[in-house]
Design an enzyme around this catalytic site. Structure first.
Site, PDB file in Angstrom:
ATOM      1  CE  LYS A   1      -4.224   1.545   2.288  1.00 60.05           C
ATOM      2  NZ  LYS A   1      -5.071   1.751   1.123  1.00 60.05           N
TER       3      LYS A   1
HETATM    4  C1  LIG Z   1      -6.236  -0.709  -3.969  1.00 53.54           C
HETATM    5  C2  LIG Z   1      -6.983  -1.211  -2.788  1.00 53.54           C
HETATM    6  N1  LIG Z   1      -7.526  -2.440  -2.808  1.00 53.54           N
HETATM    7  C3  LIG Z   1      -8.203  -2.940  -1.768  1.00 53.54           C
HETATM    8  C4  LIG Z   1      -8.382  -2.206  -0.613  1.00 53.54           C
HETATM    9  C5  LIG Z   1      -9.118  -2.799   0.541  1.00 53.54           C
HETATM   10  O1  LIG Z   1      -8.239  -3.075   1.580  1.00 53.54           O
HETATM   11  P1  LIG Z   1      -8.690  -3.080   3.116  1.00 53.54           P
HETATM   12  O2  LIG Z   1      -9.864  -3.989   3.197  1.00 53.54           O
HETATM   13  O3  LIG Z   1      -7.523  -3.614   3.849  1.00 53.54           O
HETATM   14  O4  LIG Z   1      -9.039  -1.682   3.458  1.00 53.54           O
HETATM   15  C6  LIG Z   1      -7.847  -0.926  -0.539  1.00 53.54           C
HETATM   16  C7  LIG Z   1      -8.000  -0.126   0.673  1.00 53.54           C
HETATM   17  O5  LIG Z   1      -7.119  -0.079   1.495  1.00 53.54           O
HETATM   18  C8  LIG Z   1      -7.131  -0.418  -1.633  1.00 53.54           C
HETATM   19  O6  LIG Z   1      -6.603   0.807  -1.598  1.00 53.54           O
END
Ligand SMILES: Cc1ncc(COP(=O)(O)O)c(C=O)c1O
Length: 316
Positions: free
Chosen positions: A157
Site C-alpha cells: 500500500k
Molecule cells: C487498492 C486497494 N484495494 C483494496 C483495498 C481494501 O483493503 P482493506 O480492506 O484492507 O481496506 C484498498 C483499501 O485499502 C485499496 O486501496
C-alpha cells in the site's frame, strides 16, 4: 474539509494546522511513502479499532518492500494511535498512518532520505455514500489496467502506486459512475480503485486470489471468513469481466467503503439491479463484526485504552 485537533508526527503530538512538510519532501516528488487506512468504531464496549494490528503489520510489510525501515515498532504506533484518538476526543474516526521518505535528499535513490512517520485521525463518513451502501453503486470497468508485479508491487500500500487508482477513479466519476473496477494485463478482474471485489453466482461467492494483482485487503479476509462461517462457499479464482456482468450479485469491500453492493456495471444491471440477498446477509454480519455485536469476532477489535501510552512509558 477534513479536520481534527492533533496529529502525531515523529513521536510528537502537534496541532492539526502545524502538521506540515517541506516542499522538497522526497515522498511528495516520487511517491515514496507507504500508508494505511483504518477505522475506529464506537461499539457498546467503547471505541475500538478494527483489526488494528493487521493494518500496522501490513504497513510494516509495505515499508519493507520499499526498503524502508520504520523507526517505530508496531506496538509504538498502536499506542500512539490510541492516545491520538483519545486526545482528539473522537469516539469513531478514520485513521491514516503514513511513513514516507522525508526532506534532505533528492534523486531517485531514497535510501539516504529520512523516514518520517505521521498518524492522522478524523471523522470520515462512508466513502461511497450512505445511499450507495443501502441501494448499491454503479461501477465502470476502467480503461486503465491495474498495476502489475512487473512494474510495481500490487501487495504494497504505497503512495505512488495510487496514481493508478486516481486515474481510474477520475475516469469513472467523469463518466458518471461511482467507482472503477480494474482489470489486469490478461483482462481479468482484479479490484476496485480502493476496494476488493466479490461476485456471487448460484450461491457461490468468488473473488480474485491474492496471487493476482490485488491488495490483500483486510476487509476482504474478514468477509471471506464471515461468509465461510455462515456456511457459504467462497472460491478464490480468476474472475473474468463477463463473470461480473453475469453475476447475481457483486459487492466491494474496503476500510473506507466497508461492504458496498454494486447494482450496475457498465450499464448492465447486476441480478435484479438491487443489492442481492447474500450481499445483504454479509453486509449485516460484517457490520455486526465492526461494531462488536458478534462475540465470535471480538478478537478483531482493538479497544481504545486511554492512558495506554503513559502506562507503557511508566513501565519503561
Ligand atoms: C487498492 C486497494 N484495494 C483494496 C483495498 C481494501 O483493503 P482493506 O480492506 O484492507 O481496506 C484498498 C483499501 O485499502 C485499496 O486501496
Amino acid at each position: 474539509m477534513i479536520e481534527s485537533e492533533l496529529i502525531w508526527h515523529n513521536g510528537e503530538f502537534v496541532a492539526w494546522e502545524d502538521a506540515k512538510v517541506h516542499v522538497l519532501t522526497h515522498g511528495l516528488h516520487y511517491g515514496t511513502g507507504v500508508f494505511e487506512g483504518i477505522r475506529c468504531y464506537e461499539t457498546e464496549r467503547g471505541s475500538a479499532i478494527f483489526r488494528h494490528l493487521d493494518h500496522l503489520q501490513r504497513l510494516e510489510r509495505s515499508a519493507s518492500l520499499y526498503y524502508m525501515d520504520l523507526p517505530y515498532s508496531v506496538e509504538q504506533l498502536r499506542s500512539a494511535t490510541h492516545e491520538l484518538i483519545s486526545r482528539n476526543g473522537l469516539a469513531s474516526c478514520y485513521i491514516r498512518p503514513i511513513a514516507y521518505r522525508g526532506y534532505g535528499h533528492m534523486g531517485l535513490n531514497p535510501l539516504e532520505a529520512p523516514v518520517d512517520v505521521s498518524i492522522a485521525v478524523w471523522p470520515w463518513g462512508n466513502y461511497l455514500g450512505e445511499e450507495g451502501t443501502r441501494n448499491g453503486i454503479r461501477a465502470k470497468v476502467s480503461s486503465w489496467e491495474r498495476i502489475g508485479s512487473r512494474s510495481l508491487i500490487p501487495q504494497a500500500k504505497a503512495s505512488g502506486q495510487y496514481l493508478n487508482s486516481v486515474l481510474a477513479k477520475i475516469e469513472s466519476v467523469k463518466a458518471g459512475y461511482d467507482e472503477a473496477i480494474l482489470l489486469d494485463e490478461h483482462g481479468n478482474v482484479v479490484e476496485g480503485s480502493g476496494e476488493n471485489v466479490f461476485a456471487v453466482r448460484d450461491g457461490v461467492i468468488s473473488t480474485p486470489p491474492i496471487s493476482s494483482a490485488i491488495l490483500d485487503g483486510i476487509n476482504r479476509r474478514s468477509v471471506v471468513q464471515i461468509a465461510r462461517d455462515l456456511g457459504y462457499s467462497v472460491v478464490e479464482r480468476v474472475v473474468a469481466r463477463t463473470d461480473l456482468y453475469l453475476a447475481d450479485e457483486v459487492f466491494l469491500t474496503g476500510t473506507a467503503a466497508e461492504l458496498v453492493p454494486v447494482r450496475e456495471i457498465d450499464d448492465h444491471a447486476i441480478g435484479t439491479g438491487k443489492p442481492g440477498e447474500i450481499t445483504l446477509v454479509l453486509q449485516r454480519a460484517f457490520q455486526d463484526a465492526l461494531y462488536g455485536r458478534n462475540e465470535r469476532y471480538l478478537e478483531w477489535l482493538d479497544l481504545i485504552e486511554v492512558g495506554l501510552a503513559d502506562r507503557q512509558k511508566a513501565a519503561g
